[in-house]
Write a protein that holds these residues in place. Structure first.
Motif, PDB file in Angstrom:
ATOM      1  N   LEU A 173       0.832  -1.201   0.000  1.00 53.72           N
ATOM      2  CA  LEU A 173       0.000   0.000   0.000  1.00 53.72           C
ATOM      3  C   LEU A 173       0.863   1.245   0.000  1.00 53.72           C
ATOM      4  O   LEU A 173       0.634   2.187  -0.768  1.00 53.72           O
ATOM      5  N   LEU A 174       1.878   1.254   0.853  1.00 55.51           N
ATOM      6  CA  LEU A 174       2.785   2.400   0.920  1.00 55.51           C
ATOM      7  C   LEU A 174       3.556   2.550  -0.387  1.00 55.51           C
ATOM      8  O   LEU A 174       3.800   3.668  -0.855  1.00 55.51           O
ATOM      9  N   SER A 175       3.935   1.419  -0.982  1.00 57.13           N
ATOM     10  CA  SER A 175       4.668   1.476  -2.245  1.00 57.13           C
ATOM     11  C   SER A 175       3.809   2.080  -3.336  1.00 57.13           C
ATOM     12  O   SER A 175       4.274   2.868  -4.157  1.00 57.13           O
ATOM     13  N   CYS A 176       2.531   1.712  -3.348  1.00 54.57           N
ATOM     14  CA  CYS A 176       1.622   2.253  -4.359  1.00 54.57           C
ATOM     15  C   CYS A 176       1.475   3.748  -4.208  1.00 54.57           C
ATOM     16  O   CYS A 176       1.369   4.487  -5.184  1.00 54.57           O
ATOM     17  N   GLU A 177       1.460   4.200  -2.932  1.00 57.39           N
ATOM     18  CA  GLU A 177       1.318   5.627  -2.684  1.00 57.39           C
ATOM     19  C   GLU A 177       2.531   6.399  -3.165  1.00 57.39           C
ATOM     20  O   GLU A 177       2.439   7.578  -3.466  1.00 57.39           O
ATOM     21  N   GLU A 178       3.678   5.720  -3.252  1.00 61.03           N
ATOM     22  CA  GLU A 178       4.903   6.388  -3.664  1.00 61.03           C
ATOM     23  C   GLU A 178       5.140   6.302  -5.165  1.00 61.03           C
ATOM     24  O   GLU A 178       6.124   6.827  -5.659  1.00 61.03           O
ATOM     25  N   GLU A 179       4.244   5.610  -5.897  1.00 54.39           N
ATOM     26  CA  GLU A 179       4.423   5.504  -7.337  1.00 54.39           C
ATOM     27  C   GLU A 179       4.284   6.875  -7.989  1.00 54.39           C
ATOM     28  O   GLU A 179       3.537   7.733  -7.522  1.00 54.39           O
ATOM     29  N   ILE A 180       5.013   7.075  -9.062  1.00 47.40           N
ATOM     30  CA  ILE A 180       4.898   8.322  -9.816  1.00 47.40           C
ATOM     31  C   ILE A 180       3.598   8.280 -10.608  1.00 47.40           C
ATOM     32  O   ILE A 180       3.415   7.443 -11.483  1.00 47.40           O
ATOM     33  N   LYS A 181       2.684   9.163 -10.275  1.00 47.63           N
ATOM     34  CA  LYS A 181       1.352   9.151 -10.893  1.00 47.63           C
ATOM     35  C   LYS A 181       1.243  10.141 -12.036  1.00 47.63           C
ATOM     36  O   LYS A 181       0.193  10.257 -12.652  1.00 47.63           O
ATOM     37  N   LEU A 182       2.321  10.864 -12.297  1.00 42.51           N
ATOM     38  CA  LEU A 182       2.323  11.850 -13.376  1.00 42.51           C
ATOM     39  C   LEU A 182       3.171  11.371 -14.540  1.00 42.51           C
ATOM     40  O   LEU A 182       4.166  10.671 -14.347  1.00 42.51           O
ATOM     41  N   SER A 183       2.781  11.771 -15.731  1.00 45.70           N
ATOM     42  CA  SER A 183       3.634  11.613 -16.907  1.00 45.70           C
ATOM     43  C   SER A 183       3.457  12.864 -17.752  1.00 45.70           C
ATOM     44  O   SER A 183       2.579  13.692 -17.476  1.00 45.70           O
ATOM     45  N   PHE A 184       4.297  13.017 -18.768  1.00 48.38           N
ATOM     46  CA  PHE A 184       4.242  14.229 -19.581  1.00 48.38           C
ATOM     47  C   PHE A 184       4.350  13.892 -21.064  1.00 48.38           C
ATOM     48  O   PHE A 184       5.054  12.959 -21.453  1.00 48.38           O
ATOM     49  N   SER A 185       3.629  14.648 -21.859  1.00 43.97           N
ATOM     50  CA  SER A 185       3.773  14.596 -23.306  1.00 43.97           C
ATOM     51  C   SER A 185       4.107  16.011 -23.770  1.00 43.97           C
ATOM     52  O   SER A 185       4.059  16.949 -22.972  1.00 43.97           O
ATOM     53  N   GLU A 186       4.432  16.164 -25.040  1.00 44.21           N
ATOM     54  CA  GLU A 186       4.765  17.500 -25.546  1.00 44.21           C
ATOM     55  C   GLU A 186       3.623  18.025 -26.410  1.00 44.21           C
ATOM     56  O   GLU A 186       3.054  17.291 -27.215  1.00 44.21           O
ATOM     57  N   ILE A 187       3.308  19.301 -26.233  1.00 48.89           N
ATOM     58  CA  ILE A 187       2.305  19.943 -27.072  1.00 48.89           C
ATOM     59  C   ILE A 187       2.928  21.159 -27.747  1.00 48.89           C
ATOM     60  O   ILE A 187       3.899  21.738 -27.247  1.00 48.89           O
ATOM     61  N   THR A 188       2.368  21.537 -28.897  1.00 53.62           N
ATOM     62  CA  THR A 188       2.895  22.676 -29.663  1.00 53.62           C
ATOM     63  C   THR A 188       1.752  23.607 -30.056  1.00 53.62           C
ATOM     64  O   THR A 188       1.353  23.655 -31.219  1.00 53.62           O
ATOM     65  N   PRO A 189       1.203  24.340 -29.098  1.00 52.97           N
ATOM     66  CA  PRO A 189       0.077  25.228 -29.410  1.00 52.97           C
ATOM     67  C   PRO A 189       0.465  26.338 -30.381  1.00 52.97           C
ATOM     68  O   PRO A 189       1.536  26.938 -30.258  1.00 52.97           O
ATOM     69  N   THR A 190      -0.404  26.609 -31.354  1.00 49.38           N
ATOM     70  CA  THR A 190      -0.121  27.634 -32.351  1.00 49.38           C
ATOM     71  C   THR A 190      -1.434  28.119 -32.951  1.00 49.38           C
ATOM     72  O   THR A 190      -2.526  27.744 -32.490  1.00 49.38           O
ATOM     73  N   THR A 191      -1.343  28.946 -33.997  1.00 51.98           N
ATOM     74  CA  THR A 191      -2.531  29.419 -34.713  1.00 51.98           C
ATOM     75  C   THR A 191      -2.306  29.227 -36.214  1.00 51.98           C
ATOM     76  O   THR A 191      -1.177  29.006 -36.655  1.00 51.98           O
ATOM     77  N   VAL A 192      -3.371  29.352 -36.981  1.00 56.71           N
ATOM     78  CA  VAL A 192      -3.308  29.097 -38.424  1.00 56.71           C
ATOM     79  C   VAL A 192      -2.326  30.027 -39.125  1.00 56.71           C
ATOM     80  O   VAL A 192      -1.524  29.599 -39.966  1.00 56.71           O
ATOM     81  N   ASN A 193      -2.362  31.306 -38.798  1.00 56.83           N
ATOM     82  CA  ASN A 193      -1.541  32.292 -39.509  1.00 56.83           C
ATOM     83  C   ASN A 193      -0.229  32.634 -38.794  1.00 56.83           C
ATOM     84  O   ASN A 193       0.434  33.605 -39.150  1.00 56.83           O
ATOM     85  N   ASN A 194       0.137  31.844 -37.828  1.00 57.70           N
ATOM     86  CA  ASN A 194       1.373  32.105 -37.083  1.00 57.70           C
ATOM     87  C   ASN A 194       2.607  31.772 -37.916  1.00 57.70           C
ATOM     88  O   ASN A 194       2.704  30.701 -38.501  1.00 57.70           O
ATOM     89  N   THR A 195       3.547  32.721 -37.970  1.00 58.06           N
ATOM     90  CA  THR A 195       4.784  32.486 -38.722  1.00 58.06           C
ATOM     91  C   THR A 195       6.040  32.778 -37.905  1.00 58.06           C
ATOM     92  O   THR A 195       7.147  32.468 -38.340  1.00 58.06           O
ATOM     93  N   ILE A 196       5.885  33.359 -36.719  1.00 58.26           N
ATOM     94  CA  ILE A 196       7.081  33.826 -35.995  1.00 58.26           C
ATOM     95  C   ILE A 196       7.174  33.322 -34.557  1.00 58.26           C
ATOM     96  O   ILE A 196       8.117  33.659 -33.839  1.00 58.26           O
ATOM     97  N   VAL A 197       6.246  32.497 -34.139  1.00 55.40           N
ATOM     98  CA  VAL A 197       6.261  31.987 -32.758  1.00 55.40           C
ATOM     99  C   VAL A 197       6.247  30.464 -32.778  1.00 55.40           C
ATOM    100  O   VAL A 197       5.463  29.847 -33.501  1.00 55.40           O
ATOM    101  N   GLU A 198       7.137  29.869 -31.979  1.00 57.73           N
ATOM    102  CA  GLU A 198       7.145  28.414 -31.823  1.00 57.73           C
ATOM    103  C   GLU A 198       7.120  28.084 -30.340  1.00 57.73           C
ATOM    104  O   GLU A 198       7.944  28.578 -29.570  1.00 57.73           O
ATOM    105  N   VAL A 199       6.171  27.263 -29.952  1.00 57.41           N
ATOM    106  CA  VAL A 199       6.028  26.865 -28.547  1.00 57.41           C
ATOM    107  C   VAL A 199       6.015  25.347 -28.451  1.00 57.41           C
ATOM    108  O   VAL A 199       5.203  24.680 -29.099  1.00 57.41           O
TER     109      VAL A 199
END
Length: 245
Positions: free
Chosen positions: A22-48
């Protein structure tokens, strides 16, 4: 005849094993991450390119909200107290519009605005996540502005952690950091311009230890660039507030 004592011992062992699991389960890493690249249709000068937390909804939402807020503030032109954007996409669009206005006001200029924001998960454990966000923004001038910010979050709640709360004894951490800084940069006396040692505003966990990151101009001339100091975990065992495993 059944050995009551052995049965009792076995029950105790089973209970202890269940408790351990039970304690081991509580210590498990419950988060993960992916990468996103938010932008707009007419964007030419910003990269996120930024990490997006995935996991427990409340925790992930809290982390993502703060990362997005940081990106929105980074893309804003002008006083941060006048930010009206409610999303990264809106901020990207406004940055492009600001550039178009600039070109209308100064049609003879050949300057091109640009902005690039990249986020990286430096460290992730069951208790803490440290994320570095690098922002390069050029809105004219001799050179663009590069800034790296480190954001620390509680991996269980998603709440942002202040630098002071990273340690059980912040003053002791400062003393250790100063000793390590003096040892690494003892021959470079330009730092702090002869003023007393000061901790960086950007402190975070990495696989190698605790990172102190000083952005350009913070403690040295522009030519010195970004200054980094990593203090090994074994020197900080007595003051770490979060488990690194």
């Amino acid at each position: 005849m059944v050995n009551i004592l052995n049965m009792s011992n076995k029950k105790i062992c089973i209970k202890l094993c269940l408790l351990f699991l039970l304690l081991s389960c509580e210590e498990e890493i419950k988060l993960s991450f992916s990468e996103i690249t938010p932008t707009t249709v007419n964007n030419t000068i910003v990269e996120v390119n930024i990490p997006e937390a995935i996991g427990i909804d409340e925790t992930a939402d809290s982390i993502n909200t703060k990362i997005h807020k940081h990106v929105i503030e980074s893309l804003h032109i002008g006083n941060t107290g006048e930010i009206s954007s409610t999303s990264i996409e809106e901020s990207v669009a406004l940055f492009n519009e600001e550039f178009k206005t600039f070109k209308l006001d100064f049609p003879e200029t050949n300057e091109i605005w640009e902005a690039q924001i990249d986020g990286d998960v430096m460290f992730l454990s069951s208790e803490i996540v440290s994320i570095a966000i690098t922002t390069y923004k050029n809105t004219g001038g001799a050179h663009g502005n590069l800034n790296i910010s480190i954001l620390n979050f509680d991996a269980q709640s998603g709440k942002k952690i202040s630098n002071e709360d990273l340690f059980t004894d912040f003053k002791q951490f400062q003393n250790i950091a100063q000793t390590q800084f003096d040892r690494k940069f003892k021959e470079q006396d330009l730092f702090f311009e002869n003023s007393p040692f000061q901790l960086s505003n950007n402190i975070g966990y990495t696989q190698e230890g605790i990172l102190l990151l000083y952005n350009t101009y913070e403690i040295a001339p522009y030519s010195s660039g970004t200054i980094e100091l990593t203090i090994p975990f074994n020197l900080l065992k007595s003051v770490l507030a979060f488990n690194r495993f």
